[in-house]
Design a protein around this motif. Structure first.
Motif, PDB file in Angstrom:
ATOM      1  N   ALA A 174       0.825  -1.216   0.000  1.00  0.00           N
ATOM      2  CA  ALA A 174       0.000   0.000   0.000  1.00  0.00           C
ATOM      3  C   ALA A 174       0.855   1.261   0.000  1.00  0.00           C
ATOM      4  CB  ALA A 174      -0.933  -0.014   1.211  1.00  0.00           C
ATOM      5  N   ILE A 175       1.842   1.325   0.882  1.00  0.00           N
ATOM      6  CA  ILE A 175       2.668   2.532   1.019  1.00  0.00           C
ATOM      7  C   ILE A 175       3.511   2.774  -0.223  1.00  0.00           C
ATOM      8  CG2 ILE A 175       4.610   3.533   2.301  1.00  0.00           C
ATOM      9  CD1 ILE A 175       3.412   2.144   4.815  1.00  0.00           C
ATOM     10  N   PHE A 176       4.117   1.715  -0.736  1.00  0.00           N
ATOM     11  CA  PHE A 176       5.011   1.895  -1.878  1.00  0.00           C
ATOM     12  C   PHE A 176       4.235   2.155  -3.177  1.00  0.00           C
ATOM     13  CE2 PHE A 176       8.041   0.393   1.120  1.00  0.00           C
ATOM     14  CZ  PHE A 176       9.293   0.779   0.664  1.00  0.00           C
ATOM     15  N   MET A 177       2.983   1.728  -3.250  1.00  0.00           N
ATOM     16  CA  MET A 177       2.155   2.068  -4.410  1.00  0.00           C
ATOM     17  C   MET A 177       1.920   3.574  -4.488  1.00  0.00           C
ATOM     18  SD  MET A 177      -0.726  -0.942  -4.690  1.00  0.00           S
ATOM     19  CE  MET A 177      -1.524  -0.223  -6.116  1.00  0.00           C
ATOM     20  N   ILE A 178       1.759   4.203  -3.345  1.00  0.00           N
ATOM     21  CA  ILE A 178       1.540   5.650  -3.309  1.00  0.00           C
ATOM     22  C   ILE A 178       2.796   6.386  -3.780  1.00  0.00           C
ATOM     23  CG2 ILE A 178       1.102   7.609  -1.770  1.00  0.00           C
ATOM     24  CD1 ILE A 178      -0.661   5.655  -0.106  1.00  0.00           C
ATOM     25  N   ILE A 179       3.975   5.907  -3.348  1.00  0.00           N
ATOM     26  CA  ILE A 179       5.231   6.489  -3.831  1.00  0.00           C
ATOM     27  C   ILE A 179       5.320   6.349  -5.349  1.00  0.00           C
ATOM     28  CG2 ILE A 179       7.754   6.275  -3.792  1.00  0.00           C
ATOM     29  CD1 ILE A 179       7.488   5.292  -0.881  1.00  0.00           C
ATOM     30  N   TYR A 180       4.915   5.193  -5.847  1.00  0.00           N
ATOM     31  CA  TYR A 180       4.929   4.911  -7.283  1.00  0.00           C
ATOM     32  C   TYR A 180       4.083   5.939  -8.036  1.00  0.00           C
ATOM     33  CZ  TYR A 180       5.253   1.605 -11.251  1.00  0.00           C
ATOM     34  OH  TYR A 180       5.532   0.993 -12.441  1.00  0.00           O
ATOM     35  N   ILE A 181       2.889   6.227  -7.500  1.00  0.00           N
ATOM     36  CA  ILE A 181       1.991   7.178  -8.163  1.00  0.00           C
ATOM     37  C   ILE A 181       2.594   8.580  -8.177  1.00  0.00           C
ATOM     38  CG2 ILE A 181      -0.253   8.335  -7.958  1.00  0.00           C
ATOM     39  CD1 ILE A 181      -1.386   5.674  -6.951  1.00  0.00           C
ATOM     40  N   PHE A 182       3.260   8.986  -7.096  1.00  0.00           N
ATOM     41  CA  PHE A 182       3.930  10.292  -7.068  1.00  0.00           C
ATOM     42  C   PHE A 182       4.980  10.374  -8.180  1.00  0.00           C
ATOM     43  CE2 PHE A 182       2.570  10.885  -2.515  1.00  0.00           C
ATOM     44  CZ  PHE A 182       1.908  12.078  -2.732  1.00  0.00           C
ATOM     45  N   GLY A 183       5.748   9.298  -8.372  1.00  0.00           N
ATOM     46  CA  GLY A 183       6.754   9.288  -9.429  1.00  0.00           C
ATOM     47  C   GLY A 183       6.126   9.399 -10.800  1.00  0.00           C
ATOM     48  N   LEU A 184       5.042   8.657 -11.029  1.00  0.00           N
ATOM     49  CA  LEU A 184       4.355   8.725 -12.319  1.00  0.00           C
ATOM     50  C   LEU A 184       3.787  10.122 -12.579  1.00  0.00           C
ATOM     51  CD1 LEU A 184       2.411   5.338 -12.404  1.00  0.00           C
ATOM     52  CD2 LEU A 184       4.114   6.088 -14.062  1.00  0.00           C
ATOM     53  N   ALA A 210       6.743  16.294 -16.178  1.00  0.00           N
ATOM     54  CA  ALA A 210       7.995  16.574 -16.890  1.00  0.00           C
ATOM     55  C   ALA A 210       7.828  16.449 -18.398  1.00  0.00           C
ATOM     56  CB  ALA A 210       9.087  15.617 -16.417  1.00  0.00           C
ATOM     57  N   SER A 211       6.767  15.751 -18.823  1.00  0.00           N
ATOM     58  CA  SER A 211       6.544  15.543 -20.252  1.00  0.00           C
ATOM     59  C   SER A 211       5.437  16.417 -20.816  1.00  0.00           C
ATOM     60  CB  SER A 211       6.182  14.067 -20.491  1.00  0.00           C
ATOM     61  OG  SER A 211       7.158  13.208 -19.965  1.00  0.00           O
ATOM     62  N   SER A 212       4.797  17.228 -19.952  1.00  0.00           N
ATOM     63  CA  SER A 212       3.647  17.989 -20.452  1.00  0.00           C
ATOM     64  C   SER A 212       3.553  19.425 -19.943  1.00  0.00           C
ATOM     65  CB  SER A 212       2.353  17.242 -20.094  1.00  0.00           C
ATOM     66  OG  SER A 212       2.258  17.025 -18.698  1.00  0.00           O
ATOM     67  N   VAL A 213       4.154  19.720 -18.795  1.00  0.00           N
ATOM     68  CA  VAL A 213       4.012  21.053 -18.196  1.00  0.00           C
ATOM     69  C   VAL A 213       5.052  22.010 -18.794  1.00  0.00           C
ATOM     70  CG1 VAL A 213       4.149  22.384 -16.055  1.00  0.00           C
ATOM     71  CG2 VAL A 213       3.066  20.126 -16.056  1.00  0.00           C
ATOM     72  N   LYS A 214       4.587  23.178 -19.209  1.00  0.00           N
ATOM     73  CA  LYS A 214       5.477  24.182 -19.774  1.00  0.00           C
ATOM     74  C   LYS A 214       6.540  24.579 -18.760  1.00  0.00           C
ATOM     75  CE  LYS A 214       5.428  28.684 -22.098  1.00  0.00           C
ATOM     76  NZ  LYS A 214       4.580  29.830 -22.533  1.00  0.00           N
ATOM     77  N   ALA A 240      17.001  16.584 -14.750  1.00  0.00           N
ATOM     78  CA  ALA A 240      16.989  16.110 -13.360  1.00  0.00           C
ATOM     79  C   ALA A 240      15.584  15.719 -12.919  1.00  0.00           C
ATOM     80  CB  ALA A 240      17.553  17.186 -12.434  1.00  0.00           C
ATOM     81  N   VAL A 241      14.583  16.493 -13.315  1.00  0.00           N
ATOM     82  CA  VAL A 241      13.198  16.181 -12.949  1.00  0.00           C
ATOM     83  C   VAL A 241      12.800  14.811 -13.492  1.00  0.00           C
ATOM     84  CG1 VAL A 241      10.779  16.827 -13.301  1.00  0.00           C
ATOM     85  CG2 VAL A 241      12.464  18.579 -12.749  1.00  0.00           C
ATOM     86  N   VAL A 242      13.194  14.538 -14.740  1.00  0.00           N
ATOM     87  CA  VAL A 242      12.881  13.241 -15.347  1.00  0.00           C
ATOM     88  C   VAL A 242      13.498  12.102 -14.544  1.00  0.00           C
ATOM     89  CG1 VAL A 242      13.224  11.775 -17.380  1.00  0.00           C
ATOM     90  CG2 VAL A 242      12.597  14.176 -17.666  1.00  0.00           C
ATOM     91  N   PHE A 243      14.771  12.271 -14.174  1.00  0.00           N
ATOM     92  CA  PHE A 243      15.449  11.187 -13.453  1.00  0.00           C
ATOM     93  C   PHE A 243      14.949  11.048 -12.021  1.00  0.00           C
ATOM     94  CE2 PHE A 243      18.492  11.584 -16.947  1.00  0.00           C
ATOM     95  CZ  PHE A 243      18.721  10.236 -17.227  1.00  0.00           C
ATOM     96  N   VAL A 244      14.571  12.150 -11.375  1.00  0.00           N
ATOM     97  CA  VAL A 244      13.970  12.056 -10.037  1.00  0.00           C
ATOM     98  C   VAL A 244      12.663  11.271 -10.116  1.00  0.00           C
ATOM     99  CG1 VAL A 244      12.832  13.369  -8.206  1.00  0.00           C
ATOM    100  CG2 VAL A 244      15.047  14.120  -9.074  1.00  0.00           C
ATOM    101  N   ALA A 245      11.859  11.574 -11.127  1.00  0.00           N
ATOM    102  CA  ALA A 245      10.588  10.861 -11.304  1.00  0.00           C
ATOM    103  C   ALA A 245      10.823   9.375 -11.547  1.00  0.00           C
ATOM    104  CB  ALA A 245       9.822  11.469 -12.479  1.00  0.00           C
TER     105      ALA A 245
END
Length: 549
Positions: A70-80, A86-90, A111-116
């Motif tokens: 449960a906890i790690f799924m939430i982290i996963y969603i934050f990364g996504l 990073a692929s859509s916001v100006k 860096a944002v891409v790799f953090v995600a």
């Protein structure tokens, strides 16, 4: 069981929705050359299979599998979500795209891409090692009907994973290529959010395995106790070794394990001496079950190591196969071109085809000859997959020879020249890897769960997954070494930016040879391994622990 499979199906859809086409994202949006993009992808994929060690530790030691998932799924969603931004916001999307839609991002944008990506890798760490074990926990081993069903669970669990991968390699890759990366990464984020909701809905129905405390602490206690009693003789009568009197193990959530003769030096940790009082410290005196836990893990390590080369072969689908496909004719009719990364769907279709064939046809057929419930032993199953994987590299190498000959025949040495060979000639190499997966990867899932001590099943499942990580890292190392050696003295090398002038076939031959050598080593390792006492579903097992392979 159904919720666990559906959860992993969604997670794999999200994962493959990124990884399948990530090498092209690295090339176009981050402006990286072939070798750098390939290494960045394999490094990230490797990390996705190392972090399960973290999640598995928390699951086995403290939180249990449910809350870890449960906890790690939430982290996963934050990364996504961050990757989608990073692929859509100006401001986060590079604006310096020139010819051929290749961009040159700022350091902050990259860096944002790799953090995600590495947030996603961390999230994966709590899901992958726990979902399969959590699903298997739902079967009661004391119920013969449920115990029999569990032997098919891992096959169908892997089947559900590949349903998610199929959608990713077709629909999501198409969206990324023809609609946009923002949508291509946003859809997996929504799917994962739905998966989290469905996972919590099923909470009242789940069976929960109690965490047994830190497995690393128990291992350390055996090693310290053994070192402190190094000069103590082990009694010939093994019943004199220390074990709890009642039927329960001192380890929470774990059954007692029978004594085994292998790695007898560790038995010193369970020898009772005059200095040991009634309440001896576990750092001085350990139970037989605790000692056998460590023995079980040590016995698994050589089998684990033999999967690394196989994983390196598997990793080529998201790197070298895609780069090879980029040079081929991707036309599918007069108006449509199939993205090279989409062809990984053939691997997925292969798995979807082979799982029911294996479970419903091959197992009953082999069972009629061997008398074993699973047909093959787990070690035999994995070994067959290792052999099959060699032929995938042979198929890829043969196709590249044909490709290079076509290049020479037509003089297509330009970087943008498309070789007049249909990309669909890559189908055999993908299909063969899918067949190998059903034997080796599914066999690993079942083997590491079945042979692991009860209170270390998440850890051992994570251990099996690290072969994929190390396989990706091995691929990175091989590419780096090959690039360094083959580009000496001004030579163009095997894997140049312009593959029409390279020798990608040599790299495939290298992997084929390494796979053959790895299989020969595996034969020696498998002949040494002994199944643990509780694996009583091998009727031909010999001696105390069985030596059937």
């Amino acid at each position: 069981m159904v919720d666990g499979s559906a959860n992993e199906c969604c997670e794999r859809l999200a994962y493959y929705g990124m990884s399948t086409n990530l090498v092209n994202y690295m090339k176009t949006r981050l402006g990286q050359v072939n070798s750098v993009a390939s290494n960045n992808v394999t490094n990230w994929q490797g990390t996705c299979y190392i972090t399960p060690l973290i999640g598995a530790f928390f699951a086995d030691a403290y939180m249990g599998r449910f809350w870890t998932i449960a906890i790690f799924m939430i982290i996963y969603i934050f990364g996504l979500a961050l990757l989608t931004m990073a692929s859509s916001v100006k401001g986060l999307v590079p604006t310096s795209c020139g010819d051929k839609d290749v961009c040159h991002p700022t350091d902050a944008q990259a860096a944002v891409v790799f953090v995600a990506l590495y947030l996603i890798a961390l999230g994966t760490g709590g899901i992958k090692p726990c979902v399969s074990s959590f699903g298997a926990d739902q079967f009661d081993e004391n119920d013969e009907r449920e115990k029999k069903s569990k032997s098919s669970f891992f096959n169908w669990f892997y089947f559900s994973i590949n349903i998610g991968a199929l959608v990713a390699s077709t629909v999501l890759v198409y969206v990324q290529t023809h609609v946009g990366w923002g949508w291509g990464f946003g859809i997996p984020a929504v799917v994962m959010a739905i998966a989290v909701g469905s996972f919590f809905v099923g909470t009242p129905l789940y069976r929960h395995q109690k965490p047994g405390g830190s497995p690393l602490t128990r291992i350390a206690q055996v090693l310290v106790a053994c070192a402190r009693k190094w000069n103590v003789a082990v009694p010939a009568d093994k019943s004199r070794l220390h074990e709890t009197v009642d039927g329960e193990s001192v380890i929470e959530g774990s059954r007692k394990l029978e004594h085994s003769e292998q790695l007898a030096c560790l038995d010193r940790a369970a020898v009772v001496t005059a200095e040991d009082g009634a309440e001896a410290s576990p750092w001085r005196l350990c139970s037989v079950t605790q000692v056998e836990e460590l023995k079980s893990v040590i016995r698994l390590l050589p089998i684990w190591a033999s999967g690394i080369v196989f994983a390196a072969v598997y990793s080529q689908m998201s790197t070298m196969f895609v780069l090879q496909g980029n040079t081929l004719d991707q036309s599918m009719g007069p108006r449509f071109k199939i993205p090279s990364a989409t062809l990984s769907m053939v691997d997925t279709i292969s798995v979807i085809v082979w799982v029911p064939v294996y479970d419903r046809a091959i197992v009953p057929l082999v069972r009629s000859y061997t008398g074993r419930p699973r047909g093959f032993t787990q070690l035999q199953r994995m070994g067959i997959g290792l052999v099959v994987s060699i032929f995938s590299m042979v198929a890829a190498g043969v196709l590249d020879i044909v490709r290079l000959r076509a290049i020479a025949r037509h003089g297509l040495y330009g970087e943008d020249d498309i070789v007049p060979i249909s990309i669909f000639w890559q189908i055999p190499q993908y299909f063969i890897i899918g067949c190998a997966e059903v034997f080796t990867f599914v066999g690993q899932l079942e083997f590491f769960y079945d042979q692991a001590p009860d209170a270390m099943r998440s850890m051992c499942s994570a251990l099996s997954l690290t072969t994929v990580a190390l396989g990706n890292y091995l691929s990175t190392v091989l590419v780096t070494i090959v690039t360094h050696i083959t580009t000496r003295h001004g030579r163009i090398g095997w894997i140049p930016e312009n593959l029409n002038r390279g020798h990608l076939d040599y790299f495939f031959w290298l992997l084929a040879v390494l796979s053959l050598l790895n299989f020969l080593a595996y034969l020696v390792i498998a002949s040494w391994y002994k199944y643990k006492k509780t694996a009583d579903d091998y009727p031909g097992a010999k001696g105390e622990h069985g030596t059937e392979h």
